[in-house]
Scaffold this motif. Structure first.
Motif, short mmCIF file in Angstrom:
data_model
loop_
_atom_site.label_atom_id
_atom_site.label_comp_id
_atom_site.label_asym_id
_atom_site.label_seq_id
_atom_site.Cartn_x
_atom_site.Cartn_y
_atom_site.Cartn_z
N MET A 1 0.84 -1.20 0.00
CA MET A 1 0.00 0.00 0.00
C MET A 1 0.87 1.25 0.00
O MET A 1 1.86 1.33 0.72
N GLN A 2 0.50 2.22 -0.84
CA GLN A 2 1.28 3.45 -0.92
C GLN A 2 0.39 4.67 -0.71
O GLN A 2 -0.76 4.67 -1.09
N ARG A 3 0.97 5.67 -0.10
CA ARG A 3 0.26 6.94 0.06
C ARG A 3 1.28 8.07 -0.08
O ARG A 3 2.46 7.90 0.23
N MET B 1 -3.62 10.26 7.23
CA MET B 1 -3.01 9.37 6.25
C MET B 1 -2.54 8.08 6.92
O MET B 1 -2.76 6.97 6.42
N LEU B 2 -1.89 8.23 8.08
CA LEU B 2 -1.38 7.05 8.79
C LEU B 2 -2.51 6.18 9.30
O LEU B 2 -2.45 4.95 9.21
N ASN B 3 -3.56 6.82 9.85
CA ASN B 3 -4.68 6.03 10.37
C ASN B 3 -5.35 5.23 9.28
O ASN B 3 -5.76 4.09 9.49
N GLU B 4 -5.45 5.82 8.09
CA GLU B 4 -6.07 5.13 6.96
C GLU B 4 -5.24 3.89 6.59
O GLU B 4 -5.78 2.79 6.39
N MET B 5 -3.92 4.06 6.52
CA MET B 5 -3.04 2.93 6.18
C MET B 5 -3.08 1.88 7.29
O MET B 5 -3.14 0.68 7.03
N ALA B 6 -3.04 2.36 8.53
CA ALA B 6 -3.01 1.44 9.68
C ALA B 6 -4.26 0.57 9.71
O ALA B 6 -4.20 -0.63 9.97
N GLU B 7 -5.40 1.21 9.42
CA GLU B 7 -6.66 0.49 9.45
C GLU B 7 -6.74 -0.54 8.32
O GLU B 7 -7.10 -1.69 8.52
N ILE C 1 -0.11 -1.09 16.88
CA ILE C 1 -0.24 0.30 17.34
C ILE C 1 1.14 0.98 17.46
O ILE C 1 1.27 2.18 17.25
N THR C 2 2.18 0.17 17.74
CA THR C 2 3.51 0.77 17.88
C THR C 2 4.03 1.29 16.53
O THR C 2 4.79 2.26 16.49
N LEU C 3 3.63 0.65 15.43
CA LEU C 3 4.08 1.13 14.12
C LEU C 3 3.43 2.47 13.79
O LEU C 3 4.08 3.40 13.32
N THR C 4 2.12 2.58 14.06
CA THR C 4 1.41 3.84 13.81
C THR C 4 2.05 4.96 14.63
O THR C 4 2.29 6.06 14.12
N MET C 5 2.32 4.68 15.90
CA MET C 5 2.93 5.68 16.79
C MET C 5 4.31 6.10 16.30
O MET C 5 4.61 7.29 16.18
N ARG C 6 5.15 5.11 15.99
CA ARG C 6 6.51 5.43 15.55
C ARG C 6 6.51 6.24 14.24
O ARG C 6 7.25 7.21 14.10
N LEU D 1 4.93 7.23 1.33
CA LEU D 1 4.94 6.11 2.28
C LEU D 1 4.61 4.82 1.53
O LEU D 1 3.72 4.80 0.69
N GLU D 2 5.32 3.76 1.88
CA GLU D 2 5.04 2.47 1.27
C GLU D 2 5.12 1.39 2.34
O GLU D 2 6.14 1.23 3.01
N TYR D 3 4.00 0.66 2.50
CA TYR D 3 3.96 -0.41 3.50
C TYR D 3 4.02 -1.75 2.80
O TYR D 3 3.21 -2.05 1.92
#
Lengths: 109, 143
Positions: free
Chosen positions: B1-3, B26-32, B38-43, B71-73
């Motif tokens: 996934m990319q944003r 943006m991060l919350n959308e990717m995280a969801e 949760i540690t990845l979203t925070m970091r 960002l690329e996950y």
């Protein structure tokens, strides 16, 4: 961020929840300092509802800890979430500020 | 996934920190979508806040017109690419390393942001090319 506090005797428990980042860290510091009263000897900051903290928020915690330390008051933090605990560990804050699992532990500690 | 996220400078709104909710969304959308720990979203949020606010507010920002975030996950890791046309700044070398072993009374108030980026980020690469800072780093949920 949202705050509430509960004072019993010389112990003050402050609950801070929400997010603390570069946009509201100075409000966080002001709110914290506004809650302290001269008679408070033991200050416990309950961060169980804190979702996010960046270095701006850590700076506030460091300033509060240093100020209270200078006044020989006890300061501890408790109930860290997994994500906030991760930031504490990496920043080394868990080595310089007393961290407890719960408010009850912090009151005893 | 990319944003990706484009941040113009001067900010289109009132304050540099107004960009923070855009990063968070943006991060919350990717995280969801990807079920991040949760540690990845925070970091990731912490790293992006430090890097973007640093670029927008510190040093000489007169030549800065934009920041581009990509960002690329993939494979449980998030790769962050940040490109800006501000003055040269290498977060790997241009900020002092704070001593995180100092006792409470001696801990300096500043210097923590870039330290956290260097500690939470891996495979950090910086180069200055075509008048732009190009920073790449990889974030894992744990270290």
């Amino acid at each position: 961020m949202e705050f509430s506090h509960d004072r019993s005797g010389d112990t003050l428990v402050v609950n801070a929840s929400g997010r603390v980042d570069g946009s509201n860290a100075s409000d966080f510091l002001e709110s914290l300092q506004g809650m302290f009263e001269p008679g408070d000897q033991k200050i416990i900051l309950d961060l169980g509802g804190l979702e996010y903290i960046s270095s701006a928020g850590l700076r506030v915690l460091l300033m509060a800890a240093q100020n209270l330390d200078k006044q020989n008051k006890s300061f501890s933090i408790c109930s860290l979430t997994e994500a906030v605990g991760d930031v504490f560990r990496i920043s080394g804050f868990d080595q310089i500020i007393n961290v407890f699992p719960s408010v009850a532990d912090a009151k005893q500690g | 996934m990319q944003r990706s996220l484009h941040i113009p400078h001067p900010p289109e709104r009132d304050h540099p920190s107004d960009v923070l909710p855009r990063i968070e969304d943006m991060l919350n959308e990717m995280a969801e979508a990807e079920g991040w720990p949760i540690t990845l979203t925070m970091r990731a949020n912490l790293i992006l806040e430090e890097l973007v606010l640093n670029t927008l507010t510190y040093g000489d920002t007169s030549g800065l017109t934009e920041i581009d975030l990509k960002l690329e996950y993939q494979d449980h890791a998030l790769t962050i690419r940040l490109i800006d046309d501000g003055s040269p700044f290498n977060p790997l070398t241009d900020a002092p390393e704070p001593d995180v072993t100092l006792p409470l009374a001696e801990r300096p108030i500043g210097g923590l942001g870039v330290y956290l980026v260097r500690t939470m980020g891996e495979e950090l690469e910086y180069r200055r090319e075509d008048g732009r800072n190009r920073l790449k780093l990889v974030v894992h949920p744990e270290s």
